[in-house]
Design a protein around this motif. Structure first.
Motif, PDB file in Angstrom:
ATOM      1  N   ASP A   1     -18.211  -4.199  -4.432  1.00 27.16           N
ATOM      2  CA  ASP A   1     -17.308  -3.570  -2.290  1.00 27.16           C
ATOM      3  C   ASP A   1     -15.801  -4.730  -3.137  1.00 27.16           C
ATOM      4  O   ASP A   1     -14.933  -3.734  -2.621  1.00 27.16           O
ATOM      5  N   VAL A   2     -15.151  -5.316  -3.719  1.00 28.61           N
ATOM      6  CA  VAL A   2     -14.390  -5.871  -4.030  1.00 28.61           C
ATOM      7  C   VAL A   2     -13.107  -5.060  -4.781  1.00 28.61           C
ATOM      8  O   VAL A   2     -11.836  -4.672  -4.466  1.00 28.61           O
ATOM      9  N   GLU A   3     -14.048  -4.701  -5.740  1.00 28.56           N
ATOM     10  CA  GLU A   3     -13.071  -3.748  -7.043  1.00 28.56           C
ATOM     11  C   GLU A   3     -12.624  -2.529  -5.557  1.00 28.56           C
ATOM     12  O   GLU A   3     -11.904  -1.619  -6.348  1.00 28.56           O
ATOM     13  N   LEU A   4     -13.533  -1.974  -4.477  1.00 31.97           N
ATOM     14  CA  LEU A   4     -13.199  -0.812  -4.209  1.00 31.97           C
ATOM     15  C   LEU A   4     -12.036  -0.467  -3.450  1.00 31.97           C
ATOM     16  O   LEU A   4     -11.459  -0.522  -2.866  1.00 31.97           O
TER      17      LEU A   4
ATOM     18  N   PHE B   1     -19.742  -3.950   2.425  1.00 35.31           N
ATOM     19  CA  PHE B   1     -20.308  -4.546   3.451  1.00 35.31           C
ATOM     20  C   PHE B   1     -18.836  -6.267   2.725  1.00 35.31           C
ATOM     21  O   PHE B   1     -18.881  -7.426   3.197  1.00 35.31           O
ATOM     22  N   ILE B   2     -17.364  -5.280   2.426  1.00 36.30           N
ATOM     23  CA  ILE B   2     -16.668  -6.345   2.787  1.00 36.30           C
ATOM     24  C   ILE B   2     -16.436  -7.156   3.950  1.00 36.30           C
ATOM     25  O   ILE B   2     -16.549  -6.981   4.645  1.00 36.30           O
ATOM     26  N   GLY B   3     -16.040  -8.621   3.328  1.00 34.70           N
ATOM     27  CA  GLY B   3     -15.868  -9.575   4.275  1.00 34.70           C
ATOM     28  C   GLY B   3     -17.027 -10.551   4.897  1.00 34.70           C
ATOM     29  O   GLY B   3     -17.110 -11.031   6.360  1.00 34.70           O
ATOM     30  N   THR B   4     -18.301  -9.567   4.696  1.00 35.77           N
ATOM     31  CA  THR B   4     -19.597  -9.897   5.353  1.00 35.77           C
ATOM     32  C   THR B   4     -20.159 -10.907   3.861  1.00 35.77           C
ATOM     33  O   THR B   4     -20.243 -10.876   2.500  1.00 35.77           O
TER      34      THR B   4
ATOM     35  N   TYR C   1      -8.917   1.238  -2.846  1.00 35.76           N
ATOM     36  CA  TYR C   1      -8.274   1.326  -1.447  1.00 35.76           C
ATOM     37  C   TYR C   1      -6.938   0.724  -1.269  1.00 35.76           C
ATOM     38  O   TYR C   1      -6.333   2.443  -0.536  1.00 35.76           O
ATOM     39  N   LEU C   2      -6.783  -0.391  -0.857  1.00 28.68           N
ATOM     40  CA  LEU C   2      -5.340  -1.129  -0.945  1.00 28.68           C
ATOM     41  C   LEU C   2      -4.512   0.003  -1.808  1.00 28.68           C
ATOM     42  O   LEU C   2      -3.265   0.185  -0.952  1.00 28.68           O
TER      43      LEU C   2
ATOM     44  N   LEU D   1     -12.996  -1.007   7.817  1.00 25.58           N
ATOM     45  CA  LEU D   1     -12.074  -1.645   6.812  1.00 25.58           C
ATOM     46  C   LEU D   1     -13.522  -0.527   6.304  1.00 25.58           C
ATOM     47  O   LEU D   1     -13.439   0.108   5.267  1.00 25.58           O
ATOM     48  N   ASN D   2     -15.177  -0.759   6.373  1.00 25.04           N
ATOM     49  CA  ASN D   2     -15.881  -0.688   6.007  1.00 25.04           C
ATOM     50  C   ASN D   2     -16.249   0.672   6.205  1.00 25.04           C
ATOM     51  O   ASN D   2     -16.632   1.675   5.352  1.00 25.04           O
ATOM     52  N   ASN D   3     -16.229   1.497   7.859  1.00 23.38           N
ATOM     53  CA  ASN D   3     -16.365   2.328   7.816  1.00 23.38           C
ATOM     54  C   ASN D   3     -15.238   3.618   6.888  1.00 23.38           C
ATOM     55  O   ASN D   3     -15.490   4.459   6.504  1.00 23.38           O
ATOM     56  N   GLY D   4     -14.269   3.335   6.789  1.00 17.81           N
ATOM     57  CA  GLY D   4     -12.494   4.468   5.885  1.00 17.81           C
ATOM     58  C   GLY D   4     -13.909   4.493   4.564  1.00 17.81           C
ATOM     59  O   GLY D   4     -13.087   5.022   4.046  1.00 17.81           O
ATOM     60  N   ILE D   5     -13.873   2.540   4.205  1.00 20.57           N
ATOM     61  CA  ILE D   5     -13.861   3.104   2.740  1.00 20.57           C
ATOM     62  C   ILE D   5     -15.253   3.995   2.409  1.00 20.57           C
ATOM     63  O   ILE D   5     -15.358   4.490   1.196  1.00 20.57           O
TER      64      ILE D   5
END
Length: 129
Positions: free
Chosen positions: A36-39, A26-29, A43-44, A13-17
């Protein structure tokens, strides 16, 4: 109401974004930021859509959590839905840059749970109720 649960590998997910928006996330870290959450939400919204009885519907992102250390579980829903016959799901999360990518989505509506596996060659699914 339709409840949606999506499971995505954190690293993918981080690579794709980063590839799409040219910004490291750094989503999920523990380094995750509000930006990050807004991106993630953006993306979703761009890569996961639903139509109920052929009509596009707004999907509301509710929350997320990390599962097993490397899987991000995203919770969303569509409110104000009466009875419906078809649910068309389009999921292109990460498949544009990774042909091996697979996404599992669980849909709960009216007491019924259905699971769908999305891949590069299978980006759309129509569920009948």
């Amino acid at each position: 109401m339709i409840q949606i649960t999506s499971r995505i590998f954190v690293d993918d997910l981080n690579n794709g974004i980063e590839k799409k928006y040219h910004k490291k996330t750094f989503i999920g870290t523990e380094k995750e930021t509000a930006e990050d959450v807004e991106l993630l939400k953006k993306y979703l919204a761009e890569n996961f859509t639903m139509k109920v009885n052929g009509q596009p519907k707004v999907i509301t992102f509710l929350s997320k959590e990390v599962e097993s250390g490397d899987v991000l579980v995203c919770y969303s829903r569509i409110k104000d839905i009466d009875k419906f016959k078809t649910l068309e799901i389009s999921n292109t999360i990460l498949v544009d840059w990774n042909a091996e990518q697979q996404n599992i989505t669980h849909i709960s509506a009216f007491g019924t749970k259905k699971s769908v596996l999305f891949t590069e060659s299978s980006r759309k699914e129509v569920l009948k109720y």
